[in-house]
Structures are given as C-alpha cells and as structure tokens.
Design a protein around this motif. Structure first.
Motif, short mmCIF file in Angstrom:
data_model
loop_
_atom_site.label_atom_id
_atom_site.label_comp_id
_atom_site.label_asym_id
_atom_site.label_seq_id
_atom_site.Cartn_x
_atom_site.Cartn_y
_atom_site.Cartn_z
N PHE A 185 40.65 28.73 33.62
CA PHE A 185 41.23 29.29 32.41
C PHE A 185 40.15 29.92 31.53
CE2 PHE A 185 44.26 26.35 34.07
CZ PHE A 185 45.49 26.89 33.77
N HIS A 186 38.96 29.33 31.52
CA HIS A 186 37.84 29.94 30.82
C HIS A 186 37.41 31.23 31.51
CE1 HIS A 186 34.04 30.37 28.70
NE2 HIS A 186 33.40 30.37 29.85
N LEU A 187 37.31 31.20 32.83
CA LEU A 187 36.96 32.41 33.57
C LEU A 187 37.97 33.52 33.31
CD1 LEU A 187 35.93 30.94 37.05
CD2 LEU A 187 34.41 31.70 35.22
N LEU A 188 39.24 33.16 33.27
CA LEU A 188 40.29 34.13 33.01
C LEU A 188 40.16 34.73 31.61
CD1 LEU A 188 42.94 35.43 34.02
CD2 LEU A 188 44.14 33.44 33.10
N ALA A 189 39.85 33.90 30.63
CA ALA A 189 39.70 34.37 29.25
C ALA A 189 38.52 35.33 29.12
CB ALA A 189 39.54 33.19 28.31
N GLU A 190 37.48 35.12 29.93
CA GLU A 190 36.27 35.94 29.84
C GLU A 190 36.32 37.17 30.76
OE1 GLU A 190 33.53 35.35 27.82
OE2 GLU A 190 34.87 33.87 26.89
N ALA A 191 37.31 37.24 31.64
CA ALA A 191 37.34 38.28 32.68
C ALA A 191 37.69 39.65 32.11
CB ALA A 191 38.35 37.91 33.76
N ASP A 192 37.20 40.68 32.78
CA ASP A 192 37.65 42.05 32.55
C ASP A 192 38.96 42.20 33.32
OD1 ASP A 192 38.18 44.75 32.43
OD2 ASP A 192 36.26 45.38 33.31
N VAL A 193 40.08 42.11 32.61
CA VAL A 193 41.38 42.07 33.27
C VAL A 193 41.62 43.32 34.10
CG1 VAL A 193 43.86 41.89 32.90
CG2 VAL A 193 42.30 40.53 31.52
N ASP A 194 41.14 44.44 33.64
CA ASP A 194 41.36 45.69 34.37
C ASP A 194 40.66 45.69 35.73
OD1 ASP A 194 42.91 46.71 32.32
OD2 ASP A 194 41.21 47.68 31.32
N ALA A 195 39.63 44.85 35.88
CA ALA A 195 38.88 44.80 37.14
C ALA A 195 39.45 43.78 38.12
CB ALA A 195 37.42 44.47 36.86
N LEU A 196 40.34 42.92 37.66
CA LEU A 196 40.85 41.86 38.51
C LEU A 196 41.79 42.40 39.59
CD1 LEU A 196 41.74 38.99 36.00
CD2 LEU A 196 39.73 39.17 37.47
N PRO A 197 41.76 41.80 40.78
CA PRO A 197 42.74 42.18 41.80
C PRO A 197 44.10 41.58 41.46
CG PRO A 197 41.45 40.32 42.56
CD PRO A 197 40.84 40.75 41.25
N PRO A 198 45.16 42.07 42.05
CA PRO A 198 46.47 41.41 41.91
C PRO A 198 46.39 39.97 42.39
CG PRO A 198 46.70 43.56 42.95
CD PRO A 198 45.24 43.27 42.90
N LEU A 199 47.12 39.10 41.68
CA LEU A 199 47.11 37.67 41.97
C LEU A 199 48.50 37.22 42.41
CD1 LEU A 199 45.12 36.46 38.82
CD2 LEU A 199 44.19 37.10 41.07
N PHE A 200 48.53 36.25 43.32
CA PHE A 200 49.77 35.66 43.82
C PHE A 200 49.65 34.16 43.62
CE2 PHE A 200 52.60 33.84 46.92
CZ PHE A 200 53.59 34.76 47.18
N VAL A 201 50.61 33.58 42.90
CA VAL A 201 50.59 32.15 42.60
C VAL A 201 51.90 31.55 43.08
CG1 VAL A 201 50.45 30.41 40.79
CG2 VAL A 201 49.05 32.48 40.63
N ALA A 202 51.81 30.58 44.00
CA ALA A 202 53.01 29.98 44.58
C ALA A 202 52.88 28.47 44.60
CB ALA A 202 53.22 30.50 46.01
N SER A 203 54.04 27.80 44.56
CA SER A 203 54.06 26.35 44.66
C SER A 203 55.46 25.90 45.01
CB SER A 203 53.63 25.70 43.34
OG SER A 203 53.69 24.28 43.42
N GLY A 204 55.53 24.77 45.69
CA GLY A 204 56.81 24.12 45.87
C GLY A 204 57.27 23.49 44.56
N THR A 205 58.56 23.52 44.31
CA THR A 205 59.07 23.02 43.03
C THR A 205 58.95 21.51 42.92
OG1 THR A 205 61.30 23.08 43.99
CG2 THR A 205 60.62 24.96 42.63
N GLU A 206 58.80 20.81 44.05
CA GLU A 206 58.61 19.36 44.02
C GLU A 206 57.14 18.97 44.17
OE1 GLU A 206 62.27 20.54 44.23
OE2 GLU A 206 61.32 20.65 46.19
N ASP A 207 56.26 19.92 44.15
CA ASP A 207 54.83 19.65 44.31
C ASP A 207 54.27 18.98 43.05
OD1 ASP A 207 51.90 20.04 44.46
OD2 ASP A 207 52.36 21.38 46.14
#
Length: 256
Positions: A185-207
């Motif tokens: 979350f700190h890395l995300l706050a400091e990142a150049d968002v325009d330089a970031l690649p697309p992100l995919f976030v997945a999880s099972g709902t019972e995880d």
C-alpha cells in the motif's frame, strides 16, 4: 511444449537453486492440441510465482498450466523462493535481488524467450500474489501486466495481527512493515500510476485472505490504476487457482 526442471547457481543467494520452465515447441501435429500460430519471434513469457508452502514445481503439478500455456505459445518461468515472501530476508537469502535482478538475466542467458516489456508478465498465488504485485509496483518498466490470485497483499495487517509470526520475523526482522518497501500500500501510494502495468486481482469469496484483495484493489483504483477484479466461490485451494489462472491467461495482453 517442453517442461524443464533447471538447476543452476545463484550469485544472489550464494547457492544452487531451481526453476521449472515451460517452453513452446514447434511441431508438425499432435492429437488433441490446438497449435498456436507459428512464429520465429521469441515467445512471450509469464513469471509465475508460488505460495508459502510450495516450490517451483507446484504450478505444473497442481494445475493444467502447461496445456493452457501451449495453446497461447506462452513461455512460463516458475522460480523457487522458499518461504521468503520474495524479499531480501532479514534472516535468510536475498530473494528480492534474486527474482528482480538475477533471475531475468539467467533466463535470458539460458532460454530463448522475449525480453521486451510488452511481452513479459508476472502472476502468482498467495505469497506469490504479493511477490507479483511487488515486482509490478517496484519495476513497472519490466512488465506489461501483473496478477495476484488470493494474494497475501496486506503485510501490515498480517504482521500486526501476529499471523505467521516466526516466518515474518525471519523475513522482515523486527522493523515495522507500515511505510516500508515491504508494504504494498505504501509502494502504491508512492508509485507513478501512469507507469504501472494493468493489474488483475482475484480471490475466492470464501478465502481467508479475500479482504486483502478487496483492500488492495480499492486502494489501487482510488489512485487511478487500471485494475481488473475477479471474485468467485472458492477457498484458498488449488481447485480455485486451476480455474482462475485460465482467466488470468485470457486477460493478458498477449501479442496477436
């Protein structure tokens, strides 16, 4: 496809280690296989990362990743990093240095795969989901896409709640995670968002870790990052990951 277990020496770790590699193979014909279009270009490559209790062989043992990668003409590199959380451990090996600097050089030296950003991707499950997003946030110039499956993404809550206490002490020592390079979350706050690649976030709902994915995706979206979320029934299990890795592969911006 060729499935290779490669044992090699790591200068970063100062020991011999392993990776499992899937490589496209051009053949005339095979029964039951949809051959990808023939090309002379080095294949695109997915760095696919394992979880806390696993090793470099686990993806090929527990899923159909070889079959899925074959129809796409995709190379897959699966390194062994033990219980390191893909970090330079406080009491252990320099696994961040290994996976972020040394591994791509060794792969380029030993195998014919693409080194172009547009054809390089990273994904992982659980601890490997954390590793994949850490690579994307700290080295966005290397990857065209990054995916986390059931990721242990919130190490601040992980450590403050005393979860995996001995493991995290070996990985991080006694220093606080919040605000450090281990805090996504700190890395995300400091990142150049325009330089970031697309992100995919997945999880099972019972995880048990589903909240990590929700919190990270919300934080990434609030910063303006491109995030695709995918939630479906399932737990922290290979039944779920064998299904969702197919969604990740379909989502990757592979060359046509």
């Amino acid at each position: 496809m060729a499935l290779i277990r490669c044992d090699f020496f790591s200068d970063a770790l100062e020991l011999s280690t392993s990776m499992t590699v899937i490589l496209p193979q051009r053949v005339e014909s095979r029964i039951g296989i949809d051959e990808p279009p023939a090309t002379d270009a080095p294949p695109p490559v997915l760095y696919l990362l394992h979880g806390l209790s696993d090793d470099d062989t686990i993806w090929s043992r527990r899923t159909s990743i070889e079959r899925h990668a074959e129809r796409l003409g995709l190379a897959v590199v699966m390194p062994a990093v033990h219980r390191s959380f893909y970090t330079d451990m406080r009491h252990g090996g320099r696994y961040w240095t290994f996976v972020s600097e040394e591994l791509p050089k060794v792969v380029a030296q030993l195998f014919r795969v693409s080194t172009e950003r547009e054809r390089t991707f990273v994904a992982g499950l659980s601890m490997g989901g954390y590793g994949a997003l850490q690579l994307a946030l700290r080295q966005p110039e290397r990857f065209a896409a990054a995916a986390s499956l059931s990721g242990a993404l919130d190490l601040v809550s992980f450590t403050e709640q005393g979860q995996r206490e001995e493991t995290m002490r070996l990985v991080l020592g006694d220093e606080p995670v919040r605000g450090s390079r281990s805090d996504l979350f700190h890395l995300l706050a400091e990142a150049d968002v325009d330089a970031l690649p697309p992100l995919f976030v997945a999880s099972g709902t019972e995880d048990v870790l589903v909240g990590h994915s929700h919190r990270f995706a919300e934080a990434a979206r609030s910063r303006g990052a491109e995030v695709t979320e995918r939630y479906a029934p399932g737990g922290h299990t290979w039944d779920y990951w064998d299904d969702v890795i197919q969604d990740v592969l379909a989502w990757l911006p592979l060359p046509s």
